[in-house]
Motif scaffolding. Sequence first.
Motif, short mmCIF file in Angstrom:
data_model
loop_
_atom_site.label_atom_id
_atom_site.label_comp_id
_atom_site.label_asym_id
_atom_site.label_seq_id
_atom_site.Cartn_x
_atom_site.Cartn_y
_atom_site.Cartn_z
N LYS A 1 0.64 -1.21 -0.01
CA LYS A 1 0.09 0.03 0.03
C LYS A 1 0.81 1.48 -0.07
O LYS A 1 0.49 2.16 -0.45
CB LYS A 1 -0.94 -0.01 1.38
CG LYS A 1 -1.97 -1.08 1.03
CD LYS A 1 -2.90 -0.85 2.07
CE LYS A 1 -4.08 -1.69 1.72
NZ LYS A 1 -5.27 -1.54 2.60
N LYS B 1 -2.35 2.21 9.31
CA LYS B 1 -2.58 1.13 8.42
C LYS B 1 -1.34 0.47 8.14
O LYS B 1 -0.20 0.86 7.98
CB LYS B 1 -3.15 1.80 7.34
CG LYS B 1 -4.66 2.42 7.44
CD LYS B 1 -4.90 2.95 6.29
CE LYS B 1 -5.76 2.18 5.28
NZ LYS B 1 -6.34 3.18 4.18
N GLY C 1 -9.47 -5.45 5.27
CA GLY C 1 -10.14 -4.52 6.27
C GLY C 1 -9.43 -4.76 7.58
O GLY C 1 -9.45 -4.27 8.69
N GLU D 1 -2.60 8.01 8.01
CA GLU D 1 -3.72 8.36 7.50
C GLU D 1 -4.25 9.36 8.01
O GLU D 1 -5.14 8.89 9.32
CB GLU D 1 -4.38 7.66 6.42
CG GLU D 1 -3.71 7.39 5.14
CD GLU D 1 -4.59 6.53 4.26
OE1 GLU D 1 -5.88 6.03 4.68
OE2 GLU D 1 -4.07 6.26 3.24
N ARG D 2 -4.91 10.64 7.64
CA ARG D 2 -6.02 11.13 8.37
C ARG D 2 -7.25 10.51 8.32
O ARG D 2 -7.58 9.60 7.30
CB ARG D 2 -6.28 12.59 7.58
CG ARG D 2 -7.30 13.29 8.35
CD ARG D 2 -7.78 14.41 7.48
NE ARG D 2 -6.85 15.36 7.43
CZ ARG D 2 -6.98 16.23 6.18
NH1 ARG D 2 -7.93 16.10 5.50
NH2 ARG D 2 -5.92 17.25 6.35
N LEU E 1 -11.08 9.91 7.93
CA LEU E 1 -12.10 10.47 7.45
C LEU E 1 -13.38 10.14 7.98
O LEU E 1 -13.75 8.84 7.99
CB LEU E 1 -12.29 10.42 5.74
CG LEU E 1 -11.01 10.77 4.70
CD1 LEU E 1 -11.12 10.29 3.43
CD2 LEU E 1 -10.88 12.31 5.10
N GLU F 1 -6.79 2.40 -2.35
CA GLU F 1 -5.88 1.30 -2.84
C GLU F 1 -6.53 1.10 -4.28
O GLU F 1 -7.47 1.58 -4.66
CB GLU F 1 -6.17 0.01 -1.90
CG GLU F 1 -7.34 -0.35 -1.93
CD GLU F 1 -7.66 -1.91 -1.22
OE1 GLU F 1 -6.40 -2.52 -1.06
OE2 GLU F 1 -8.80 -2.26 -0.98
P1 ADP Z 1 -8.37 -3.10 2.88
O1 ADP Z 1 -7.06 -3.28 1.51
O2 ADP Z 1 -7.97 -3.85 4.11
O3 ADP Z 1 -9.93 -3.44 2.36
P2 ADP Z 1 -8.69 -0.15 2.56
O4 ADP Z 1 -7.38 0.54 2.65
O5 ADP Z 1 -9.18 -0.40 1.32
O6 ADP Z 1 -8.13 -1.83 3.23
O7 ADP Z 1 -9.80 0.28 3.62
C1 ADP Z 1 -10.81 -0.27 3.90
C2 ADP Z 1 -11.86 0.51 4.49
O8 ADP Z 1 -11.48 1.01 5.53
C3 ADP Z 1 -12.28 1.49 3.62
O9 ADP Z 1 -13.20 1.21 2.63
C4 ADP Z 1 -12.80 2.67 4.62
O10 ADP Z 1 -14.19 1.87 5.23
C5 ADP Z 1 -11.91 2.20 5.75
N1 ADP Z 1 -10.65 3.44 5.85
C6 ADP Z 1 -9.56 2.94 5.14
N2 ADP Z 1 -8.74 4.14 5.39
C7 ADP Z 1 -9.56 5.10 5.87
C8 ADP Z 1 -9.36 6.30 6.21
N3 ADP Z 1 -8.32 7.15 5.99
N4 ADP Z 1 -10.44 7.18 6.89
C9 ADP Z 1 -11.46 6.35 6.89
N5 ADP Z 1 -11.93 5.36 6.84
C10 ADP Z 1 -11.01 4.55 6.10
#
Ligand code: ADP
Length: 449
Positions: free
Chosen positions: A116, A158, A165, A200-201, A203, A287
């Motif tokens: 990532k 992360k 997730g 990461e911030r 959201l 991602e």
């Molecule tokens: P994975 O590869 O484990 O699915 P992601 O980076 O796609 O991880 O993130 C999965 C979920 O986590 C996102 O769809 C969102 O719901 C939450 N998420 C990830 N990053 C953030 C963030 N910076 N702020 C708020 N929620 C986040």
Amino acid sequence: MFKKILIANRGEIALRVIRAAREMGVATVAVHSTADSDAMHVRMADESVCIGPPPGTESYLSIPAIISACEITGAEAIHPGYGFLSENAQFVEIVESHGLKFIGPSADHINMMGDKITAKDTMKTLGVPCVPGSDGGVPDLETAQKVGAEVGFPLIVKATAGGGGRGMKLAKTPADLETAFMTARSEAKSAFGNDEVYLERYLGAPRHIEVQVFGDGKGNAVHLGERDCSLQRRHQKVFEEAPGPAIDVATRAEIGATCAKAVAEIGYEGAGTIEFLYENGEFFFIEMNTRLQVEHPVTEAIFGVDLVKEQIKVAAGEPMSFKQDDLEVGGHAIEVRINAETFPAFAPRPGKITQYHAPGGLGVRMDSALYDGYSIPPYYDSLIAKLIVHAPDRPAALARLSRALGELIVDGVETTVPLFHALLQEDAVLSGDYNIHWLEGWLDGQDGS
Ligand code: ADP
């Protein structure tokens, strides 16, 4: 064009690929575990090879067994579907070292997007907007605190190797950072064997918007608009739609062009999805998935394309059959993922289907490997069907979804169909005004969850 391809998957996605190949005059080889001898993909393919016992690790994930199946049957290429080996760069290298073609992107592109931090760095360089946060990996708590002070709270820690997730920890305030940082690192180490994390911030109320891209591997690429997949349970999508209710024509054109340009620049081949969180009119890259997505049919519906045929075509070295200017949004499509699970507890319920009747009619597509008398094995994902509806606009698509769900009969096991009947009564779903947290909040209010 290939004469014969092997599908390294099972269930509805294996059928999806077999159907596309058959229309192209390409012969198909199904592989299956001993638990899937009677599965629909085995019945529907031209040939089939049993590749191992029920556990996925010993069958659908067994690279030697899959390569041997290609050699025995003379298949020239492998379609991985989604899940299983679809994003395994090592698999792609082994496939290629045997003189076979992997239907999908290169091992390098899979590696680039699988890590990532590398994915985010690459996207940033390519002009794709990213969530503000640390510049790459954060090696120690001191650095984390410095980044925290700059980026602000709440923050999310992360794992660079994260997926599904997992490996994410929230720090609401500076006081939470130490625990979040340490637990994210140790969980990442045990889950992925790599303890590198980044910040990461966080959201608070974003939508999940993802852009479908497609490249020919020779520097040409297009986008096929977005899908809104904000209705999620435990970070798993359950209801997806296209176009996104919150995205207008100009916004789609702008983010789509940015994404298409990015994948063209890296020479990406095949289907890919660039995922964003979208809040207050801003996109933040999270991602990229280097494969066909479960929810690809909503995009196919509104653009009138066949993404699987297109994957097979470009893998065979043929040009893409569409250019950006050919791609226009037509109507609205919704997909619901139907699982063999109870509602509202979501407990898996494999078992024997005593009666099955699929809905039909104008604008209804059922992607499912179910049939009367089929026994759903307990070893795999509980997704049993995807119901996709397409109509001229969103209200008509919602009405069609309700109508089609009413026609569906699946007896013998419990399914998540009642979830969708209930959601279709909710103002937030009817108006399209929801974010990634809405469904969890709503489920908390339901009995028994
Ligand atoms: P994975 O590869 O484990 O699915 P992601 O980076 O796609 O991880 O993130 C999965 C979920 O986590 C996102 O769809 C969102 O719901 C939450 N998420 C990830 N990053 C953030 C963030 N910076 N702020 C708020 N929620 C986040």
